[in-house]
Design a protein around this motif. Structure first.
Motif, PDB file in Angstrom:
ATOM      1  N   GLU A  38      -2.637   0.685  10.684  1.00 30.09           N
ATOM      2  CA  GLU A  38      -2.579   0.026   9.269  1.00 30.09           C
ATOM      3  C   GLU A  38      -1.921  -1.083   9.537  1.00 30.09           C
ATOM      4  O   GLU A  38      -1.853  -1.963   8.771  1.00 30.09           O
ATOM      5  CB  GLU A  38      -1.385   1.038   8.384  1.00 30.09           C
ATOM      6  N   ASP A  89       0.867  -1.346  -0.139  1.00 29.71           N
ATOM      7  CA  ASP A  89       0.183  -0.016   0.011  1.00 29.71           C
ATOM      8  C   ASP A  89       0.905   1.186   0.050  1.00 29.71           C
ATOM      9  O   ASP A  89       0.669   2.141  -0.717  1.00 29.71           O
ATOM     10  CB  ASP A  89      -0.878  -0.009   0.971  1.00 29.71           C
ATOM     11  N   SER A  90       1.923   1.279   0.782  1.00 26.03           N
ATOM     12  CA  SER A  90       2.959   2.396   0.888  1.00 26.03           C
ATOM     13  C   SER A  90       3.559   2.579  -0.562  1.00 26.03           C
ATOM     14  O   SER A  90       3.537   3.776  -0.831  1.00 26.03           O
ATOM     15  CB  SER A  90       3.680   2.149   1.957  1.00 26.03           C
ATOM     16  N   ASN A 103       2.544   1.809  -3.363  1.00 24.20           N
ATOM     17  CA  ASN A 103       1.417   2.316  -4.334  1.00 24.20           C
ATOM     18  C   ASN A 103       0.740   3.762  -4.021  1.00 24.20           C
ATOM     19  O   ASN A 103       0.015   4.068  -4.689  1.00 24.20           O
ATOM     20  CB  ASN A 103       0.251   1.114  -4.275  1.00 24.20           C
ATOM     21  N   GLY A 104       1.239   4.214  -2.860  1.00 29.24           N
ATOM     22  CA  GLY A 104       0.933   5.531  -2.602  1.00 29.24           C
ATOM     23  C   GLY A 104      -0.675   5.501  -1.757  1.00 29.24           C
ATOM     24  O   GLY A 104      -1.403   6.324  -1.793  1.00 29.24           O
ATOM     25  N   GLU A 105      -1.139   4.334  -1.324  1.00 33.94           N
ATOM     26  CA  GLU A 105      -2.381   3.962  -0.852  1.00 33.94           C
ATOM     27  C   GLU A 105      -2.290   3.912   0.610  1.00 33.94           C
ATOM     28  O   GLU A 105      -3.378   3.755   1.206  1.00 33.94           O
ATOM     29  CB  GLU A 105      -2.985   2.795  -1.537  1.00 33.94           C
ATOM     30  N   SER A 106      -1.436   4.012   1.232  1.00 30.77           N
ATOM     31  CA  SER A 106      -1.517   4.129   2.665  1.00 30.77           C
ATOM     32  C   SER A 106      -1.660   5.534   3.680  1.00 30.77           C
ATOM     33  O   SER A 106      -1.442   6.681   2.740  1.00 30.77           O
ATOM     34  CB  SER A 106      -0.023   3.532   3.429  1.00 30.77           C
TER      35      SER A 106
END
Length: 378
Positions: free
Chosen positions: A298, A107-108, A110-113
């Motif tokens: 998270e 997620d991190s 992919n910039g989704e965190s």
């Protein structure tokens, strides 16, 4: 607020003008007495002043409310902007602790965190410890006893975040006579972790089961033990996950015959067999509490995903180089006891485990057991 002050000044001037005009009219009209004129002027002045004051108060209240709301929004935006600009440096070991993190790592990436993270995966616990002590790692996933060692080494400079992995030690052998720790009597058991948790756990279980004639043979690497089993399936070994699954997958003659966590539960007084815990540097916690709370949320979501989406997590375990093949990772994940336990439950489980280690060798936990401050995130 400036607008409100302008309104107040204008209103005061307007009130003064009205009062002056009112007095003039009354004096010109008058057979009334001087006392009556003065009383009427004062009454008029009081009525107009109260009315104007109410209007101004309303204006000021509205302006103040608007400004307060704007300031609040500005502060929240500023806090969010600051939070998003802080990079949390997370260190973990190649194995189950990182397997519980891989979903968050992806997620991190992919910039989704929700938080900004910089992950580093190490092969040796000492590398993680050095990073925490030097301040190069903010949050660390470490062996349970090392958390206590760090607490002593940094003089209370770290705090417990959560428990990330329960017991991952398994007995792997092709010897069909071995079903439990009691069956280790008169045998040689090969294991890693001399002077570390695997040795202390094994000796604790041997003692609790009254086994006094078991010979323990130490090896430096789990892969070395797997090679020995490949040569001689009758050997009895203690291996952590995922190595226990890997050894079984590569050699049909051996299997993971029992879990040391189950053996621990049968003889312990309520403590838990633990493998990994998460700690945070207090200097970082004090300055960036919001980021730590984000990480906890998270991390839990990532650990839950490792349990609920085994296939997806296994693919990431392969992608990040923890296990070579996702098929083996998928077999190992359910046995890795990945969790995310925090709060009082974490304190009870970890303190009991550390007490067992301390009773065997105080050096295993850094010489002293952590006090209550270690278990509290301020």
């Amino acid at each position: 607020m400036k607008k409100a002050l302008s309104i107040l000044c204008a209103t005061t001037l307007f009130v003064s003008t009205l009062v002056g005009c009112g007095n003039t009219e009354k004096k010109q009209s008058a057979p009334a007495s001087e006392e009556t004129v003065e009383a009427t002027a004062e009454e008029s002045n009081e009525e107009v002043t109260e009315e104007a004051a109410e209007e101004v108060a309303e204006e000021v209240a509205e302006e103040t409310t608007e400004e307060t709301e704007e300031e609040k929004q500005t502060e929240e935006a500023s806090a969010e902007e600051t939070s998003n600009s802080v990079t949390v440096r997370v260190g973990s070991l190649k194995g189950p602790t990182t397997m519980g993190l891989v979903n968050l790592m992806k997620d991190s990436e992919n910039g989704e965190s929700a938080g900004n993270y910089e992950f580093s995966m190490k092969t040796q616990p000492d590398e993680i410890m050095a990073g925490v002590v030097s301040g190069d790692i903010d949050i660390a996933l470490v062996p349970a006893n090392m958390a206590s060692v760090l607490y002593n080494k940094t003089e209370g400079g770290v705090s417990l975040v959560d428990i990330n992995t329960l017991g991952v030690l398994y007995c792997v052998t092709g010897d069909e006579s071995v079903k439990s720790v009691k069956d280790f009597a008169g045998k040689t058991v090969v294991t890693t972790g001399q002077g570390a948790s695997p040795e202390y756990v094994l000796r604790y279980l041997l003692d609790k089961n009254g086994v006094t004639d078991c010979n323990i043979e130490f090896k430096s690497e789990a892969t070395e033990i797997a090679a020995l089993l490949q040569e001689d399936a009758s050997k009895v070994a203690i291996l952590p996950q995922p190595f226990a699954t890997v050894a079984s997958a590569k050699n049909d003659a051996v299997s993971a015959v029992f879990d040391l966590t189950d053996e621990w539960d049968q003889v312990s007084d309520g403590s838990k067999l633990l493998t990994g815990v998460t700690v945070v540097r207090n200097d970082f916690l004090n300055e960036h509490n919001l980021e730590v709370q984000k990480f906890i949320e998270e991390h839990k979501a990532s650990a839950d995903m490792a349990i609920s989406d085994v296939e997806g997590t296994a693919a990431l375990v392969e992608e990040y180089g923890i296990i070579e093949k996702k098929e083996i990772a998928a077999k190992a994940l359910p046995s890795c006891n990945i969790v995310c336990i925090s709060g009082d439950d974490a304190k009870t489980a970890l303190s009991g485990y550390l007490q067992v280690l301390f009773d065997q060798d105080p050096k295993s936990v850094g010489g002293n057991l952590p006090d209550d401050a270690f278990y509290t995130l301020d």
